[in-house]
Design a protein around this motif. Sequence first.
Motif, short mmCIF file in Angstrom:
data_model
loop_
_atom_site.label_atom_id
_atom_site.label_comp_id
_atom_site.label_asym_id
_atom_site.label_seq_id
_atom_site.Cartn_x
_atom_site.Cartn_y
_atom_site.Cartn_z
N VAL A 144 0.84 -1.20 0.00
CA VAL A 144 0.00 0.00 0.00
C VAL A 144 0.87 1.26 0.00
O VAL A 144 0.58 2.23 -0.70
N ALA A 145 1.95 1.24 0.78
CA ALA A 145 2.84 2.40 0.86
C ALA A 145 3.44 2.72 -0.51
O ALA A 145 3.51 3.89 -0.91
N VAL A 146 3.87 1.70 -1.23
CA VAL A 146 4.46 1.93 -2.56
C VAL A 146 3.40 2.48 -3.52
O VAL A 146 3.68 3.38 -4.32
N ALA A 147 2.18 1.94 -3.44
CA ALA A 147 1.09 2.45 -4.30
C ALA A 147 0.82 3.92 -4.00
O ALA A 147 0.64 4.74 -4.92
N VAL A 148 0.80 4.28 -2.73
CA VAL A 148 0.55 5.67 -2.34
C VAL A 148 1.69 6.57 -2.83
O VAL A 148 1.46 7.70 -3.29
N ARG A 488 9.09 -9.35 -6.50
CA ARG A 488 8.52 -8.36 -5.58
C ARG A 488 9.28 -7.03 -5.64
O ARG A 488 8.68 -5.98 -5.83
N PHE A 489 10.59 -7.09 -5.50
CA PHE A 489 11.32 -5.85 -5.24
C PHE A 489 11.83 -5.15 -6.50
O PHE A 489 11.97 -3.92 -6.49
N LEU A 490 12.11 -5.86 -7.58
CA LEU A 490 12.47 -5.16 -8.82
C LEU A 490 11.30 -4.31 -9.32
O LEU A 490 11.50 -3.14 -9.65
N PRO A 491 10.08 -4.85 -9.41
CA PRO A 491 8.97 -3.98 -9.79
C PRO A 491 8.76 -2.80 -8.86
O PRO A 491 8.42 -1.69 -9.32
N ILE A 492 8.95 -2.99 -7.55
CA ILE A 492 8.79 -1.88 -6.61
C ILE A 492 9.80 -0.78 -6.92
O ILE A 492 9.47 0.42 -6.89
N ILE A 493 11.04 -1.15 -7.22
CA ILE A 493 12.05 -0.15 -7.56
C ILE A 493 11.65 0.62 -8.81
O ILE A 493 11.76 1.86 -8.88
N PHE A 494 11.15 -0.08 -9.83
CA PHE A 494 10.73 0.58 -11.07
C PHE A 494 9.52 1.49 -10.82
O PHE A 494 9.43 2.58 -11.40
#
Length: 551
Positions: A144-148, A488-494
């Motif tokens: 949720v934090a990354v989406a926000v 999980r984490f590569l997409p979050i970085i992008f």
Amino acid sequence: MSTTTAGIILLVSLAVVLVALHKPFGDYLYRVVSGTRHSRLERGIYRLIGVDAKAEQSWGTYARSVLAFSLVSLLFLYAFLRLQDKLWLSLGFDPVTDHIAWNTAVSFVTNTNWQAYSGESTMGHLVQMAGLAVQNFVSAAVGVAVAVALVRGFARSRTDQLGNFWVDLVRITLRVLLPIAVLGAIVLMIGGVVQNLSGGTDVTTVAGGTQTITGGPVASQEVIKELGTNGGGFYNANSAHPFENPTTWTNWFELLLILVIPFSLPRVFGRMVGQNRQGYAIVAVMAILAIVSVTLTNVFELTGDGTVPQAVGAAMEGKEARFGVSNSATFAAVTTLTSTGAVNSFHDSFTPLGGMMPLVNMMLGEVAPGGVGAGLYGMLVLAVITVFVAGLMVGRTPEYVGKKIGAREIKFASLYFLITPMLVLIGTAAAFATGNNSTALNVGPHGLSEVLYAFTSASNNNGSAFAGITVNTPWWDTALGLCMLLGRFLPIIFVLGLAGSLARQKPVPASEGTLPTHRPLFVGMLAGVTVILVALTFLPALALGPLAEGL
């Protein structure tokens, strides 16, 4: 009442409640992530971890905070699992083996909750509660934090500040996930889900001997795993176990818990960018894809294509009699449209085309409505790609909610989209190339589907499985753990890189050449681009697996 009628009642009532909750719950989420006041408990936590709640972070700092928190969580949980026999409430269980501890730690930290073990015969109460259940909360809060943060990138201009990860994490956990988990656990206990903290056992007679079931805090963990859209469960049978999901109405309630946050987050997007209709457009795309998927899954299962289903009149293999075909098909569709992975039936026993639908749902990127947070940022990335494609058609620089989509933005979006298919297809190929596909129960097209499903589930952080495959080997635990970690984490970085790039832009006023992104035309385009991208990427693999089996 027929199973079809029961399935229709479940779907209609669920849709009505979700529509009713979309605005009020979405507005509450908006206030949580946009408010400036901190509670006394929150201020105490900030002091404890040394965080200045007023200081905001650039996208790079936000990303490093996400990665640092997740790394510490991973190491802590791994140590917890390896030292289980020395902990209180271990119930006499041995330490978890190194490869399963790695796989499990990665799984729960990445919000996947893939389980290569039987929970009730492997983990003690303390590990289940203080290790795995804690990650059910915080890994969902990270999403949720990354989406926000991405939405702030659209909403803000001429800045490199995307908020504070630690503030977002604490607020989402304390103000959203915890309160609903407490209330949801009470509802499930009323419905018959077991909740206790005893170390006692229940011995029942089964074919060939006895089965010992260890008591545990099931109700609270059940609502946590559904609310955080996590798979996994205290019992290996997951939501098919009567201790976790005893009745049809608890089945309905668990579906509501799975869907309520992902379907409400587009409201937050609309409020934060100052255009509620943009949020409605996003939730409309999610709803269209979800309705089509749930309908097709039900049709494929209810028609019962295949010799045995046609002979007995229903595709009941692997399904609980108290749920029936339709409710099982709906549960399977919902938990793979989100990044849940909970199951109330064995997907491996579905009809060929019915089993294909959970695969396709995950291949869509789990964006309809997707995981908690992950569904929203995945759909927004697809929206960026869609306006870029539309811009190419008319020869105009594309814009989305007042931000230009240039080379830098489309690079981040493209990398986001490409990483998961690469992990799925390379992992599947590696399993066959190294002979590790031999752990699949079946050969031929269904054997391919079992391997493909495992890597699709892990790479998309889903957690469900075609249960005919054995994955508790060092090779499988390592390979799937890597897919979960990178997926999980590569997409979050992008995503955070895209957010930072958007936040630095100045707003672009709409003109006559701007594509309206709140109208039905764009809704249809976005849904079409989502499906077409998946078809171009995965159709060959699907043709060799479930489609070939169905034919």
